[in-house]
Enzyme design. Structure first.
Site, mmCIF file in Angstrom:
data_model
loop_
_atom_site.group_PDB
_atom_site.id
_atom_site.type_symbol
_atom_site.label_atom_id
_atom_site.label_comp_id
_atom_site.label_asym_id
_atom_site.label_seq_id
_atom_site.Cartn_x
_atom_site.Cartn_y
_atom_site.Cartn_z
ATOM 1 N N TYR A 167 59.585 46.565 16.953
ATOM 2 C CA TYR A 167 58.581 46.376 15.892
ATOM 3 C C TYR A 167 57.184 46.366 16.507
ATOM 4 C CZ TYR A 167 56.053 44.256 11.972
ATOM 5 O OH TYR A 167 55.155 44.004 10.967
HETATM 6 N N1 LIG Z 1 54.839 39.682 6.344
HETATM 7 C C1 LIG Z 1 54.241 39.599 7.516
HETATM 8 O O1 LIG Z 1 54.189 38.526 8.162
HETATM 9 C C2 LIG Z 1 53.549 40.815 8.101
HETATM 10 C C3 LIG Z 1 52.701 40.617 9.204
HETATM 11 C C4 LIG Z 1 52.066 41.716 9.770
HETATM 12 C C5 LIG Z 1 52.247 42.979 9.226
HETATM 13 N N2 LIG Z 1 53.074 43.160 8.151
HETATM 14 C C6 LIG Z 1 53.212 44.519 7.649
HETATM 15 O O2 LIG Z 1 52.760 44.560 6.312
HETATM 16 C C7 LIG Z 1 53.388 45.645 5.614
HETATM 17 C C8 LIG Z 1 53.918 45.140 4.278
HETATM 18 O O3 LIG Z 1 54.944 44.197 4.545
HETATM 19 P P1 LIG Z 1 55.236 42.929 3.628
HETATM 20 O O4 LIG Z 1 55.088 41.744 4.494
HETATM 21 O O5 LIG Z 1 54.500 42.999 2.343
HETATM 22 O O6 LIG Z 1 56.808 43.149 3.432
HETATM 23 P P2 LIG Z 1 57.724 43.385 2.120
HETATM 24 O O7 LIG Z 1 57.430 42.344 1.107
HETATM 25 O O8 LIG Z 1 59.106 43.510 2.654
HETATM 26 O O9 LIG Z 1 57.207 44.805 1.588
HETATM 27 C C9 LIG Z 1 57.520 46.012 2.238
HETATM 28 C C10 LIG Z 1 57.195 47.146 1.305
HETATM 29 O O10 LIG Z 1 57.455 48.396 1.979
HETATM 30 C C11 LIG Z 1 58.170 49.230 1.088
HETATM 31 N N3 LIG Z 1 58.960 50.216 1.847
HETATM 32 C C12 LIG Z 1 59.843 50.019 2.853
HETATM 33 N N4 LIG Z 1 60.358 51.181 3.268
HETATM 34 C C13 LIG Z 1 59.759 52.158 2.519
HETATM 35 C C14 LIG Z 1 59.870 53.571 2.467
HETATM 36 N N5 LIG Z 1 60.713 54.244 3.272
HETATM 37 N N6 LIG Z 1 59.090 54.253 1.584
HETATM 38 C C15 LIG Z 1 58.250 53.587 0.762
HETATM 39 N N7 LIG Z 1 58.107 52.259 0.744
HETATM 40 C C16 LIG Z 1 58.866 51.549 1.608
HETATM 41 C C17 LIG Z 1 59.047 48.270 0.281
HETATM 42 O O11 LIG Z 1 59.402 48.828 -0.978
HETATM 43 P P3 LIG Z 1 60.814 49.512 -1.329
HETATM 44 O O12 LIG Z 1 61.873 48.700 -0.644
HETATM 45 O O13 LIG Z 1 60.842 49.457 -2.827
HETATM 46 O O14 LIG Z 1 60.721 50.903 -0.821
HETATM 47 C C18 LIG Z 1 58.042 47.133 0.044
HETATM 48 O O15 LIG Z 1 57.219 47.418 -1.070
HETATM 49 C C19 LIG Z 1 54.485 46.169 6.551
HETATM 50 O O16 LIG Z 1 54.024 47.339 7.180
HETATM 51 C C20 LIG Z 1 54.642 45.043 7.566
HETATM 52 O O17 LIG Z 1 55.105 45.506 8.806
HETATM 53 C C21 LIG Z 1 53.719 42.107 7.582
#
Ligand SMILES: NC(=O)c1ccc[n+]([C@@H]2O[C@H](COP(=O)([O-])OP(=O)(O)OC[C@H]3O[C@@H](n4cnc5c(N)ncnc54)[C@H](OP(=O)(O)O)[C@@H]3O)[C@@H](O)[C@H]2O)c1
Length: 274
Positions: free
Chosen positions: A148
């Site tokens: 990751y």
């Molecule tokens: N949460 C944290 O602590 C954190 C920290 C740093 C960075 N991030 C980053 O922030 C971003 C958003 O994450 P989040 O925390 O909001 O997680 P989340 O709630 O799990 O949301 C992830 C989103 O990505 C979508 N997704 C996954 N695979 C996809 C695909 N192949 N095509 C299109 N959409 C896809 C999912 O929708 P579907 O399943 O409907 O496709 C969902 O809407 C990610 O890149 C993550 O790495 C998160």
């Protein structure tokens, strides 16, 4: 070059949950039209300014179709927010090729496909904003999330190279590096087969590490904090190249930058139970 044009029409990936859903809401509340893409194709409560679309960033045609639809309906595409992502957990030893590819597929190649689908339109317009949601883990690598961390670092690196290549085109790039955010990310995390095997030699350390990172994420900041940081960037005449939201994580970023690796790695290993 029209870098001062107001951002109105946005393509956002990963809009069905967490950071993406909160960002879509904020941008719509601030007068933008957001095509909110995800495989589920939903975006929570129906809301003026949010158009949910089915989009799989791992499918080149799906990315192109989304861009074509936006251009045919709106005649322009001002910004793209590459936010779709997932996380895989497990020691680097024993991670299979398929598991490693699975991590890079969405977090790197998915972002790349999305950006490549948007660039011809933005280049023709002479204007565009490309925001990639990476992570503080792009600059602060952690144990058992090596793939990751590597994927997020790769995406941040691509964004920075791209911003140089696009010099003079009116297209700008910004990487947003969130710290811990309370979203569906924690529950959606997948685990390598090796990490679950009873004779995995990292089991004890991983148990402590996982308990800690899940606690940090579940008590993390609200996704709207990241949405606000994205909104601020879209409104700026010149976007930042890298932005770490919230002062405490900014401070972490600063310390990570000035600490020699020989100190940083042992400190992180201790803090994260490696
Ligand atoms: N949460 C944290 O602590 C954190 C920290 C740093 C960075 N991030 C980053 O922030 C971003 C958003 O994450 P989040 O925390 O909001 O997680 P989340 O709630 O799990 O949301 C992830 C989103 O990505 C979508 N997704 C996954 N695979 C996809 C695909 N192949 N095509 C299109 N959409 C896809 C999912 O929708 P579907 O399943 O409907 O496709 C969902 O809407 C990610 O890149 C993550 O790495 C998160």
């Amino acid at each position: 070059m029209k870098s001062s044009r107001k951002v109105q029409i946005v393509l956002l990936t990963g809009g069905s949950s967490g950071i993406g859903a909160a960002t879509a809401r904020l941008l719509a509340e601030n007068g933008m039209t957001v095509y909110s893409g995800s495989r589920r194709g939903t975006a929570g409560e129906p809301r003026e300014g949010i158009i949910p679309i089915r989009l799989d960033v791992n499918d080149e045609n799906s990315c192109r179709e989304a861009v074509d639809r936006i251009v045919s309906e709106q005649g322009r595409l001002d910004a793209v927010i590459c936010n779709a992502g997932n996380g895989i957990y497990g020691p680097i030893e024993g991670t299979t090729d398929d598991e490693a590819r699975y991590q890079f597929e969405t977090c790197v190649f998915g972002g790349l496909k999305t950006i490549q689908a948007c660039l011809p339109v933005m280049r023709k317009q002479g204007f565009g904003r490309i925001i990639t949601v990476t992570s503080v883990m792009a600059i602060l690598q952690l144990p058992y999330q090596g793939l990751y961390s590597a994927a997020k670092a790769a995406m941040m690196s691509l964004s920075e190279s791209l911003s140089m290549e696009l010099k003079g085109t009116g297209i700008q790039c910004c990487s947003i590096l969130p710290g811990d955010v309370a979203t569906g990310f924690t529950a959606a995390r997948t685990f390598t087969a090796y990490s679950k095997s009873p004779d995995c030699p990292y089991r004890k350390q991983m148990e402590k590490n996982l308990a800690q990172i899940e606690k940090d994420e579940n008590s993390g900041m609200a996704p709207a904090v990241i949405g606000k940081a994205i909104l601020r960037q879209l409104r700026r005449r010149r976007m930042s190249i890298r932005k770490i939201p919230r002062i405490d994580y900014k401070l972490v970023g600063f310390v990570v930058r000035i600490l020699p690796e020989e100190w940083k790695i042992p400190i992180l290993a201790k803090l994260y139970h490696a």
